[in-house]
Structure formats: structure tokens, C-alpha cells
Design a protein around this motif. Structure first.
Motif, PDB file in Angstrom:
ATOM      1  N   THR A 262       0.880  -1.326   0.045  1.00  0.00           N
ATOM      2  CA  THR A 262      -0.116   0.006  -0.087  1.00  0.00           C
ATOM      3  C   THR A 262       0.748   1.206   0.024  1.00  0.00           C
ATOM      4  O   THR A 262       0.380   2.441  -0.404  1.00  0.00           O
ATOM      5  CB  THR A 262      -0.928   0.032   1.229  1.00  0.00           C
ATOM      6  OG1 THR A 262       0.014   0.149   2.565  1.00  0.00           O
ATOM      7  CG2 THR A 262      -1.647  -1.263   1.155  1.00  0.00           C
ATOM      8  N   GLY A 263       2.126   1.008   0.339  1.00  0.00           N
ATOM      9  CA  GLY A 263       2.813   2.419   0.499  1.00  0.00           C
ATOM     10  C   GLY A 263       2.611   3.184   1.748  1.00  0.00           C
ATOM     11  O   GLY A 263       3.038   4.378   1.934  1.00  0.00           O
ATOM     12  N   CYS A 264       1.744   2.725   2.650  1.00  0.00           N
ATOM     13  CA  CYS A 264       1.257   3.299   3.872  1.00  0.00           C
ATOM     14  C   CYS A 264       1.699   2.486   5.322  1.00  0.00           C
ATOM     15  O   CYS A 264       1.646   1.292   5.123  1.00  0.00           O
ATOM     16  CB  CYS A 264      -0.170   3.511   3.863  1.00  0.00           C
ATOM     17  SG  CYS A 264      -0.804   4.508   2.699  1.00  0.00           S
ATOM     18  N   THR A 265       2.305   3.381   6.133  1.00  0.00           N
ATOM     19  CA  THR A 265       2.656   2.669   7.369  1.00  0.00           C
ATOM     20  C   THR A 265       1.695   2.183   8.220  1.00  0.00           C
ATOM     21  O   THR A 265       0.270   2.765   8.081  1.00  0.00           O
ATOM     22  CB  THR A 265       3.605   3.707   8.080  1.00  0.00           C
ATOM     23  OG1 THR A 265       2.992   4.792   8.426  1.00  0.00           O
ATOM     24  CG2 THR A 265       4.917   3.924   7.229  1.00  0.00           C
ATOM     25  N   ILE A 266       1.909   1.248   9.165  1.00  0.00           N
ATOM     26  CA  ILE A 266       0.829   0.833  10.104  1.00  0.00           C
ATOM     27  C   ILE A 266       1.174   1.232  11.453  1.00  0.00           C
ATOM     28  O   ILE A 266       2.258   1.441  11.737  1.00  0.00           O
ATOM     29  CB  ILE A 266       1.065  -0.770   9.903  1.00  0.00           C
ATOM     30  CG1 ILE A 266       0.833  -1.323   8.341  1.00  0.00           C
ATOM     31  CG2 ILE A 266       0.119  -1.527  10.925  1.00  0.00           C
ATOM     32  CD1 ILE A 266       1.814  -1.761   7.800  1.00  0.00           C
ATOM     33  N   GLY A 267       0.350   1.576  12.253  1.00  0.00           N
ATOM     34  CA  GLY A 267       0.017   2.017  13.483  1.00  0.00           C
ATOM     35  C   GLY A 267      -0.346   1.061  14.559  1.00  0.00           C
ATOM     36  O   GLY A 267      -0.478   1.783  15.557  1.00  0.00           O
ATOM     37  N   HIS A 268      -0.833   0.150  14.324  1.00  0.00           N
ATOM     38  CA  HIS A 268      -1.643  -0.757  14.948  1.00  0.00           C
ATOM     39  C   HIS A 268      -1.928  -2.244  14.527  1.00  0.00           C
ATOM     40  O   HIS A 268      -1.792  -2.551  13.272  1.00  0.00           O
ATOM     41  CB  HIS A 268      -3.015  -0.394  15.480  1.00  0.00           C
ATOM     42  CG  HIS A 268      -3.788   0.156  14.287  1.00  0.00           C
ATOM     43  ND1 HIS A 268      -4.288  -0.647  13.536  1.00  0.00           N
ATOM     44  CD2 HIS A 268      -4.059   1.387  13.789  1.00  0.00           C
ATOM     45  CE1 HIS A 268      -4.890  -0.062  12.317  1.00  0.00           C
ATOM     46  NE2 HIS A 268      -4.752   1.305  12.514  1.00  0.00           N
ATOM     47  N   GLY A 269      -1.939  -3.031  15.554  1.00  0.00           N
ATOM     48  CA  GLY A 269      -2.150  -4.598  15.150  1.00  0.00           C
ATOM     49  C   GLY A 269      -3.787  -4.913  15.120  1.00  0.00           C
ATOM     50  O   GLY A 269      -4.523  -3.962  15.289  1.00  0.00           O
ATOM     51  N   TYR A 270      -4.140  -6.096  15.210  1.00  0.00           N
ATOM     52  CA  TYR A 270      -5.435  -6.196  15.012  1.00  0.00           C
ATOM     53  C   TYR A 270      -5.637  -7.483  16.076  1.00  0.00           C
ATOM     54  O   TYR A 270      -4.762  -8.598  15.975  1.00  0.00           O
ATOM     55  CB  TYR A 270      -5.894  -6.826  13.591  1.00  0.00           C
ATOM     56  CG  TYR A 270      -5.863  -5.642  12.779  1.00  0.00           C
ATOM     57  CD1 TYR A 270      -7.089  -4.779  12.583  1.00  0.00           C
ATOM     58  CD2 TYR A 270      -4.575  -5.403  11.925  1.00  0.00           C
ATOM     59  CE1 TYR A 270      -6.877  -3.785  11.826  1.00  0.00           C
ATOM     60  CE2 TYR A 270      -4.588  -4.325  10.904  1.00  0.00           C
ATOM     61  CZ  TYR A 270      -5.883  -3.276  10.867  1.00  0.00           C
ATOM     62  OH  TYR A 270      -5.860  -2.337  10.220  1.00  0.00           O
ATOM     63  N   ALA A 271      -6.562  -7.763  16.572  1.00  0.00           N
ATOM     64  CA  ALA A 271      -6.946  -8.490  17.894  1.00  0.00           C
ATOM     65  C   ALA A 271      -7.382  -9.867  17.392  1.00  0.00           C
ATOM     66  O   ALA A 271      -7.797 -10.065  16.265  1.00  0.00           O
ATOM     67  CB  ALA A 271      -8.050  -7.971  18.555  1.00  0.00           C
ATOM     68  N   PRO A 272      -7.110 -10.820  18.086  1.00  0.00           N
ATOM     69  CA  PRO A 272      -7.418 -12.449  17.951  1.00  0.00           C
ATOM     70  C   PRO A 272      -9.099 -12.254  18.186  1.00  0.00           C
ATOM     71  O   PRO A 272      -9.663 -11.401  18.330  1.00  0.00           O
ATOM     72  CB  PRO A 272      -6.657 -13.097  18.883  1.00  0.00           C
ATOM     73  CG  PRO A 272      -6.501 -11.929  19.951  1.00  0.00           C
ATOM     74  CD  PRO A 272      -6.260 -10.716  19.435  1.00  0.00           C
ATOM     75  N   GLY A 273      -9.589 -13.391  17.786  1.00  0.00           N
ATOM     76  CA  GLY A 273     -10.819 -13.449  17.970  1.00  0.00           C
ATOM     77  C   GLY A 273     -11.743 -13.463  16.436  1.00  0.00           C
ATOM     78  O   GLY A 273     -11.026 -13.361  15.333  1.00  0.00           O
ATOM     79  N   PRO A 274     -12.986 -13.593  16.453  1.00  0.00           N
ATOM     80  CA  PRO A 274     -13.728 -13.216  15.299  1.00  0.00           C
ATOM     81  C   PRO A 274     -13.314 -12.148  14.486  1.00  0.00           C
ATOM     82  O   PRO A 274     -13.276 -11.074  15.250  1.00  0.00           O
ATOM     83  CB  PRO A 274     -15.075 -13.251  15.767  1.00  0.00           C
ATOM     84  CG  PRO A 274     -15.358 -13.908  16.858  1.00  0.00           C
ATOM     85  CD  PRO A 274     -13.887 -13.691  17.548  1.00  0.00           C
ATOM     86  N   GLN A 275     -13.078 -11.815  13.376  1.00  0.00           N
ATOM     87  CA  GLN A 275     -12.689 -10.710  12.725  1.00  0.00           C
ATOM     88  C   GLN A 275     -13.559 -10.716  11.156  1.00  0.00           C
ATOM     89  O   GLN A 275     -13.794 -11.674  10.662  1.00  0.00           O
ATOM     90  CB  GLN A 275     -11.226 -10.753  12.126  1.00  0.00           C
ATOM     91  CG  GLN A 275     -10.365 -10.285  13.047  1.00  0.00           C
ATOM     92  CD  GLN A 275     -10.329  -8.977  13.530  1.00  0.00           C
ATOM     93  OE1 GLN A 275     -10.934  -8.149  13.036  1.00  0.00           O
ATOM     94  NE2 GLN A 275      -9.301  -8.310  14.395  1.00  0.00           N
ATOM     95  N   PRO A 276     -14.104  -9.507  10.802  1.00  0.00           N
ATOM     96  CA  PRO A 276     -14.866  -9.225   9.576  1.00  0.00           C
ATOM     97  C   PRO A 276     -14.169  -9.188   8.517  1.00  0.00           C
ATOM     98  O   PRO A 276     -12.856  -8.655   8.428  1.00  0.00           O
ATOM     99  CB  PRO A 276     -15.561  -7.880  10.051  1.00  0.00           C
ATOM    100  CG  PRO A 276     -14.654  -7.277  11.027  1.00  0.00           C
ATOM    101  CD  PRO A 276     -13.932  -8.255  11.698  1.00  0.00           C
ATOM    102  N   HIS A 277     -14.383  -9.477   7.317  1.00  0.00           N
ATOM    103  CA  HIS A 277     -13.957  -9.599   6.135  1.00  0.00           C
ATOM    104  C   HIS A 277     -14.974  -9.413   5.109  1.00  0.00           C
ATOM    105  O   HIS A 277     -16.102  -9.705   5.167  1.00  0.00           O
ATOM    106  CB  HIS A 277     -13.137 -10.982   5.974  1.00  0.00           C
ATOM    107  CG  HIS A 277     -11.882 -10.948   6.780  1.00  0.00           C
ATOM    108  ND1 HIS A 277     -10.444 -10.320   6.234  1.00  0.00           N
ATOM    109  CD2 HIS A 277     -11.641 -11.689   7.865  1.00  0.00           C
ATOM    110  CE1 HIS A 277      -9.532 -10.686   7.347  1.00  0.00           C
ATOM    111  NE2 HIS A 277     -10.064 -11.313   8.187  1.00  0.00           N
ATOM    112  N   SER A 278     -14.487  -9.182   3.905  1.00  0.00           N
ATOM    113  CA  SER A 278     -15.351  -9.002   2.574  1.00  0.00           C
ATOM    114  C   SER A 278     -14.537  -9.385   1.662  1.00  0.00           C
ATOM    115  O   SER A 278     -13.200  -9.343   1.332  1.00  0.00           O
ATOM    116  CB  SER A 278     -15.627  -7.492   2.296  1.00  0.00           C
ATOM    117  OG  SER A 278     -14.352  -6.759   2.071  1.00  0.00           O
ATOM    118  N   THR A 279     -15.198 -10.245   0.569  1.00  0.00           N
ATOM    119  CA  THR A 279     -14.618 -10.563  -0.531  1.00  0.00           C
ATOM    120  C   THR A 279     -13.939  -9.781  -1.630  1.00  0.00           C
ATOM    121  O   THR A 279     -13.063 -10.166  -1.978  1.00  0.00           O
ATOM    122  CB  THR A 279     -15.581 -11.285  -1.531  1.00  0.00           C
ATOM    123  OG1 THR A 279     -16.729 -10.482  -1.913  1.00  0.00           O
ATOM    124  CG2 THR A 279     -16.379 -12.660  -0.712  1.00  0.00           C
TER     125      THR A 279
END
Length: 537
Positions: A397-414
Motif C-alpha cells: 500500500t505504501g502506507c505505514t501501519i500504526g496498530h495490530g489487529y486483535a484475535p477472535g472473530p474478525q470481519p472480512h469482505s470478498t
């Protein structure tokens, strides 16, 4: 004594019958003992009248014969609860609604449902002039089906421990503009209690005749409007339009509202949402994780359309395939290609082994009405910042990351997974969370997909936290008891059930015992509940 308008106090009747000048004259000429004697006679007359009306209302409730539970039990705090086999949060809400509305119908009291601000509770509106009749109908109902009543507006819950069949449980009713009726319900093992944070709220709407057409004015704000025409037509409305936690099921009987309230809610999700469950570990503890995941979806997300089990091993014999559950062979490490699953909805929740729902959730908790995902943000550490997925996300993406993502159910889209699949970043191989010695950090697919979606404007980050525990934790028992007692974690994720430390240190058995107590109600995806699920611990 002071009482509700349905009974009226002797003092209130005395004031209505005797004008103020005569009361002032009587205060100076008539002895106090005489005045008190008159008031006592009025009170006895009112009590007899109220007793007759209560017996009449109770007779109507008993004649209707609705809403019986299997048996009554004592709750941990000493109140009366009702046992129902197969109880879910959504079923309890519908039982409460049917009890109240059937009692009002039996008493011939007009009512309509209101989309309340609080999504956990169903709200019923009646006219203020029927307040006395409502009290009699509900008190009779609570005598036949033991429940509890508190004042919501103004707030006063000092009657929460008094059964609603008692007169003193209604001591705050006279001044209340909103009351809540609550039934405490449980399943046969008495591990799962429902009702404390639910209930049916009764609003008393007043009539405004200042305009040519009379209007009903609500006592508090709701999602739509506080003033409606008094002669508005009644229309049917589904439970999912009144409560975001409810199922969209056309086969169930709807509620009734006024035509002005049947409009889309601001946070209403109109598109279908599926669940993808990963089946990976063909072991006894792996089966228990799969069973618990299915039960958590059934109990806390009844609005889910189809459950897709992605099987990387032979599925258990007890798994019941049907219209709402499919089994598809899958390859390890191919999560970035989940959008290719046949008949998968455009939006879905991904539950990896050990990921569970711990409280009722709404589609809005994971998606926005226009289709963006709402991924659960996690901690950001130095280790995360140097992880392979962080570098791959920046490269994509060319963009930096500032946080992680939690375990557990996560939403996604096709749509987002399709973008991820078109890059070279989706093939990162994370460690197996159930065999790893510690709780892993952000899953690479979550990190990559959510970051790509966020940069593209297709993801709106959410701050809801998840409870993540490793089965080999030295104090795992204390954490599990706290989770069981509070039941306040919206989602949970258990790791390390197959690790050597957890298996040798009884951590795996502790987690499995917790799951059996936390999710005692079988889901429709199971052919037969195991024997240990039916036994009281």
C-alpha cells in the motif's frame, strides 16, 4: 398509603372528592381522628376494589394459558428463574415480548412496539390513560409467570428483588413514565442465565390535542420520532427491525407497530452476513473448539445466514450439514483465497480454531451499513512493527501501519480479499495458534486485509477488545472463572490447547470444561449433544 393510579391512595381520593376550602375548614374544625377514620375507610374500599380487579385480570391470564416454562428454579441471588430447553438470548427476548403483548391483548389494551434506543430491549407503548389497566394486567401476568418490575424513568431499581406479583413491587409505578418487566431464564444445566440485561420496557404515551389531529407523545426519545398521529394505522414489523441482535426470520410471528415507525434504522445492515469456520485439528479438543464456535454463533449471532466450515481434516460425524451449514475442503495457509468459496456472501466473519463469540453481537458491530468492515484493532508492539506482515502491508500500500489487529472473530469482505489475492503478500504462513507456546500476535491475513481495506476506504477500525488466553497460562483457572462469572467479553480466543505445556499441565482440560459450561445449549449444527453437555457440573 400511596399507590399507583390503578388503585389510588386514600389521600388522593380524599383530595379529589373534597374541595380545598372544605379541607381547610375541616382541618380546623373536624378532629384528626375523624379525618383519619374516613381515610382508612376509603383505603379499605379501594383495596377491595383493587383485589376484585386483580382477580379478574388473573383469571384472564390463566384462561389464556400462554408462556409456560418447564420448571422454576432459584437464581444464584435468590430470585425465581424459569428453565427452557434450548434457550437462546433471542428466544428469551421473543418469549418476553409474547408474554407481555398477550397479557395486554387479553385485557383489551391497545399497544404498539417502538424502536427503542437500547438495542438489547424491546419497547412496548401504551396510552397513559390505560396505565391502571396495564398495571393490573402485568401484575396478574407476573403472579402466574414470576418476573420482576423496576422503574426506568425516573430510574429506580429498588424493587428488582421483589416479585412483580407483590403490591410493594409497584410502589414506584405511579410516577414512572417507563417501566421494565424482566424474567430470568436459564437452560437445564443452569450455567447460562438470560434476562438481567434484557426485558420488555413499557412506555406510557400521552395524548396531545392542541392540533386538529390528536397526537401521541412519547416519554423519551427513540430511533424514529416522539410524536405520532393517534389514529395512525398499525403495521407488522419484524424483530430485526426492533432489535439489531435478533434474527431475520420471516417464519416467526412479527410484532405490531404504527406505520410511522416502520422505517430503516440508521445502523441497519441490509445485506447477508456469513460465517467461515476453520476446521483444522482432528483431535478431541479440536472438536470441542469447533462445537463451541458453532454454539457461540447460534447463541449470540442468530442473524448469521450460512456457516461455511473450511475443512483441512475429516470433519466430525456429529456435524450436521444442511441449508445453513456447508463443508468445503480447504488448504492450510489459503485464507487469502477465502473469497473463492462457493456461495459465500460478500461479507462474513472469520473464526479460526479457538475464536468464539462471548456475548450477543449485531451485524453493525462488524460492518457498516454501506458495506465497510469494522475490524477489531489490537495492540501495537515493537515485535509487531518488525513482523513480516507489517512489511508486506507497507509494500502493498505504501502506507505505514500504526496498530495490530486483535484475535477472535474478525470481519472480512470478498472485495478486500480479492485485492489481497491480487498481490504477492497473501501467502505468509503464521504459526499454528493451537500448537504455539505463546499467544501469537496479529494474524498476517487479518493484518494485510484490514490494512489494505483501511487504505482503500473499505474498512473502519473498531476499538472493541478481545479476551485472548493461552491454555498453558499458570493461572488459567482464575481467568476462566472470571470470564464465566462476568460473561462480559464480546469475543474470546483460546490458544495453545494442543501445546505440550497445556496438555501436561491440565490447561487444556480446564479450557474444555469452561467451554462446556459457557456454551451448554446445543446448536442446530450438531446431530446429537454429547452426554457430558446434559450433566450439571
Amino acid at each position: 398509603m400511596s399507590d399507583s393510579p390503578s388503585m389510588s391512595s386514600a389521600a388522593h381520593v380524599y383530595k379529589r372528592l373534597v374541595p380545598q376550602p372544605m379541607r381547610s375548614a375541616a382541618a380546623s374544625t373536624v378532629p384528626g381522628s375523624v379525618r383519619r377514620k374516613v381515610k382508612r375507610r376509603i383505603a379499605r374500599t379501594l383495596s377491595r376494589r383493587e383485589a376484585r380487579l386483580h382477580l379478574r385480570a388473573l383469571s384472564r391470564v390463566r384462561k389464556a394459558d400462554f408462556g409456560r416454562s418447564e420448571r422454576r428454579v432459584r437464581t444464584p441471588d435468590g430470585r425465581v428463574g424459569h428453565v427452557h430447553t434450548g434457550l437462546t438470548v433471542d428466544l428469551a427476548r421473543r418469549l418476553d415480548h409474547d408474554l407481555v403483548t398477550n397479557a395486554l391483548d387479553a385485557a383489551e389494551i391497545p399497544w404498539f412496539a417502538v424502536p427503542a434506543l437500547d438495542d438489547r430491549r424491546v419497547c412496548i407503548a401504551v396510552e397513559h390513560r390505560d396505565k391502571g389497566a396495564v398495571r393490573r394486567a402485568l401484575r396478574a401476568l407476573l403472579e402466574e409467570h414470576t418476573g420482576y418490575v423496576v422503574s426506568v424513568s425516573p430510574g429506580n431499581n429498588d424493587t428488582a428483588m421483589i416479585p412483580g406479583s407483590h403490591v410493594r413491587a409497584w410502589k414506584n409505578y405511579g410516577k414512572a413514565t417507563v417501566v421494565r418487566i424482566t424474567w430470568l431464564r436459564t437452560e437445564p444445566t443452569e450455567n447460562h442465565w438470560v434476562g438481567e440485561d434484557q426485558g420488555i420496557e413499557i412506555e406510557f404515551w400521552t395524548v396531545n390535542a392542541d392540533l386538529p389531529h390528536e397526537r401521541l407523545i412519547g416519554p423519551r426519545p427513540n430511533r424514529v420520532q416522539r410524536a405520532v398521529p393517534r389514529d395512525a394505522l398499525g403495521v407488522e414489523i419484524g424483530f430485526n427491525r426492533l432489535c439489531g441482535y435478533s434474527d431475520v426470520d420471516a417464519s416467526l410471528e412479527p410484532s405490531i407497530t404504527l406505520e410511522g415507525f416502520d422505517i430503516p434504522r440508521l445502523e441497519e445492515i441490509a445485506f447477508p452476513v456469513d460465517v467461515v469456520l476453520e476446521w483444522q485439528h482432528a483431535t478431541p479438543w479440536g472438536e470441542e473448539l469447533l462445537r463451541a464456535a458453532l454454539r457461540s454463533v447460534h447463541q449470540y449471532a442468530p442473524w448469521i445466514d450460512v456457516v461455511h466450515v473450511v475443512a483441512q481434516a475429516p470433519v466430525p460425524q456429529w456435524l450436521h450439514r444442511g441449508e445453513h451449514l456447508t463443508v468445503t475442503p480447504g488448504l492450510l495457509g489459503a485464507e487469502h483465497r477465502l473469497h473463492r468459496l462457493p456461495d459465500l456472501a460478500d461479507h462474513f466473519l472469520l473464526l479460526r480454531p479457538g475464536a468464539l463469540l462471548g456475548r450477543p453481537v449485531r451485524p453493525f458491530d462488524y460492518f457498516t451499513p454501506h458495506g465497510s468492515t469494522r475490524p477489531r484493532r489490537g495492540p501495537w508492539t515493537a515485535e509487531e512493527s518488525f513482523s513480516p506482515w507489517a512489511g508486506a502491508a507497507y509494500a502493498a500500500t505504501g502506507c505505514t501501519i500504526g496498530h495490530g489487529y486483535a484475535p477472535g472473530p474478525q470481519p472480512h469482505s470478498t472485495a478486500i480479499l480479492g485485492r489481497l489475492d491480487s498481490t504477492d503478500a497473501g501467502a505468509l504462513s503464521p504459526p499454528d495458534g493451537q500448537l504455539h507456546s505463546v499467544v501469537p500476535g496479529t494474524h498476517p491475513v487479518d493484518g494485510l486485509a484490514h490494512h489494505i481495506g483501511y487504505v482503500a476506504g473499505l474498512a473502519d477500525l473498531s476499538g472493541e477488545a478481545s479476551a485472548a488466553l493461552h491454555a498453558a497460562h499458570p493461572h488459567i483457572g482464575n481467568h476462566l472463572e472470571r470470564l464465566l462469572a462476568r460473561r462480559d467479553s464480546q469475543q474470546m480466543h483460546f490458544f495453545g490447547l494442543g501445546s505440550e505445556a497445556a496438555l501436561s499441565g491440565d490447561g487444556t482440560e480446564a479450557v474444555l470444561g469452561f467451554l462446556r459450561r459457557y456454551f451448554p445449549v446445543a446448536s442446530p449444527f450438531e446431530r446429537q449433544a454429547p452426554d457430558h453437555m446434559d450433566a450439571r457440573p
